[in-house]
Structure formats: C-alpha cells, structure tokens
Design an enzyme around this catalytic site. Sequence first.
Site, short mmCIF file in Angstrom:
data_model
loop_
_atom_site.label_atom_id
_atom_site.label_comp_id
_atom_site.label_asym_id
_atom_site.label_seq_id
_atom_site.Cartn_x
_atom_site.Cartn_y
_atom_site.Cartn_z
N HIS A 120 49.46 48.47 57.02
CA HIS A 120 50.52 49.03 56.18
C HIS A 120 51.04 50.34 56.75
O HIS A 120 52.21 50.68 56.54
CB HIS A 120 50.01 49.24 54.75
CG HIS A 120 49.96 47.97 53.95
ND1 HIS A 120 49.96 47.95 52.58
CD2 HIS A 120 49.91 46.67 54.33
CE1 HIS A 120 49.92 46.70 52.14
NE2 HIS A 120 49.87 45.91 53.20
N ARG A 162 43.68 46.72 56.32
CA ARG A 162 44.97 46.69 55.62
C ARG A 162 45.67 48.04 55.66
O ARG A 162 46.90 48.11 55.81
CB ARG A 162 44.73 46.25 54.17
CG ARG A 162 45.99 46.03 53.34
CD ARG A 162 45.62 45.36 52.02
NE ARG A 162 46.79 45.10 51.19
CZ ARG A 162 47.11 45.80 50.10
NH1 ARG A 162 46.34 46.82 49.74
NH2 ARG A 162 48.17 45.49 49.38
N ASN A 209 51.28 49.27 47.89
CA ASN A 209 50.07 50.08 47.95
C ASN A 209 49.57 50.59 46.61
O ASN A 209 48.36 50.83 46.45
CB ASN A 209 50.31 51.29 48.86
CG ASN A 209 50.55 50.89 50.31
OD1 ASN A 209 49.96 49.95 50.81
ND2 ASN A 209 51.44 51.62 50.98
N HIS A 238 43.87 37.82 56.82
CA HIS A 238 43.58 37.42 55.44
C HIS A 238 42.35 36.52 55.36
O HIS A 238 42.02 36.03 54.26
CB HIS A 238 44.79 36.73 54.81
CG HIS A 238 45.87 37.68 54.40
ND1 HIS A 238 47.07 37.26 53.85
CD2 HIS A 238 45.94 39.03 54.46
CE1 HIS A 238 47.82 38.33 53.60
NE2 HIS A 238 47.16 39.40 53.96
#
Length: 320
Positions: A68, A64, A96, A196
């Site tokens: 990001h 992740r 975040n 995911h």
Amino acid sequence: MASSSRCMFHLSVLLLLALASVATTSSLSPHYYDKVCPEALPTIKRVVKAAVARECRMGASILRLHFHDCFVNGCDASILLDSNPTIDSEKNSRANANSARGFEVIDQIKSEVDRICGRPVVSCADILAVAARDSVVLLGGPTWKVHLGRRDSTTASRTTADADIPSPFMDLPAQIENFRRKGLDERDLVALSGGHTLGFAQCRVFRNRVHNENNIDPEFASKLRQTCPVSGSDSNLSPLSPKPASFDVDYFKDLMERQGLLHSDQALFNGGSTDGLVRTYSSNPRAFWADFARSMVKMGNITPLTGNEGQIRLDCKRVN
C-alpha cells in the site's frame, strides 16, 4: 533549420529524463548499508521474526503495508505518517482505515535499528521493504535481494491513496490498468496478488461477493455467509486462502475452484487474459516463487526518493 533545432532539443530533454530515471533506480543497491550499518538488516529480521512468532498474521500485515505504501507516490513510507495540520494521513484512506496494521512493529524496528546503528541512518521506507521480504520468508515463501537506499517522504496523500491503491471490488481490466500506471504488467498483477495466500479480509470487502455474485462455489459462499451476514459484522475476518500463515499456491488453486474470497481475486480467473498464469502458478510453486520475488523487487523500485530527496525520519510517524 529551426525545426531541426527544436527536434534536437526535445530529443535531448527526453534523453536526460530517461537517464535521470535510470540513475534514480540504479542508485538503490542491496549493499547500501553494508558499510554504513552492517547490523541493520539482521536487526530488522530479528524484530520481524519475534513479531510473527507472537502473531503469525503480522507477516501478512507487514507485506500489505509495503504494498500500500508503494502504490501511493512510490515506496517512500508515506503510509506511516500520522495526520497533522498539513498531512491528511493515508492511514485514513478507504483501503487502510480500520484495516492497515503492524505500525507498532515498524516503530519497534526503527527504534532498534537506530540504537544498533548508533544514529538514524536507515529509512522507514527501507525498513518496510526489508520487513516485507523477511515476513514472506518466515512464512515459508521465497527470498530476494531488496534494493536499498530509499529516503522517506515529507508528505502523504489520502486522496492519492483512495485513487491508487487497488480496490477489492475491481474487475480485471481495472486491475490491469491500475498496475500499468505503476509500471507493472499482468504477470506482476497475478504474482503480487498471490500475496493473498497470506492473511485475512474483513466481511465488508467480501459481503457482496458471497451474497450476490454468481461465479462463486455455492458451498464456499454458504459457509462464508455465516461469518458475513447481509448486514452488520463488518469487521469479521475470513482467511484469504485455506492456510493464511503459509506461503503456498493454494490461493491459485482456490481461484480455479471459484473460491476466491474477493471480487478482485476471482477476476484473475474468470475467462480473461490472466487465466493462464493462474493455472501455471497453481501447479508450479517454483514459477510462482520466482515471479513473486521478481515482482516484489520491481514494485519496491517504484519512484523511490534517493540522494538528497526526502529525509531519514527520526520517527516513522512524523516528519522531522
């Protein structure tokens, strides 16, 4: 004659821009550290393996972080920078804050790699990219050749992070447009969303879905309401798929059963243009693996800093 000259000038400018774009991407190479520091990648893998062994959730967290990072001005490790008088850290952005984690593992990797290499030659941005790949492999997923040679940014943008990191509340058209702006298509959207299959989400990002949405399996929603009541318990966790430490296709099977945890997840299978890809991946792990690996390479190549751009940070949290 003057008009013709102007046309030729504009064509020349466009050609130069295109060549510059190709040159930037092609300057990344899977073999970038082969001679500079051949032990760099094995060292990253060793530290990631130890971190995931201590806590299997860490693999999803590192993946992740890379995602990001790449969605905010490209894959330049801007997400790792702490706030200072001139930097409003991306760690404080909506996506975040009190959510992104694994920073200490990246710091540990950086320290160990610099020690093994004898000097700081490996960028924090490359560490993120390689650690994400190694995390996926350790949790049973596919491997891919990470293109290397990124350099680290000297700035960060909380504002851009708020605007560009995909939101768990997005519908399908918004997700498609969000990815399109990064040069990613619908196949990339569905494949990368398949990440995911790993990890957890906090109650605050799925509360509205389990209490107010209709395209959700009633039994699934009822169970989640015990973890995520109408108010409070914002940080309570629920797995994004049934086996959150196993890289498999259960995430896509869940979407077909209306058991996507996030609004943005279920939007991928809700009568729209991505339904077919969800069906394909749910029954064809090999297709999902291949597309996920391809899309990770593609995402990892979003506007990298190369050559004399940026820097190789001595500390991933701070500009040199």
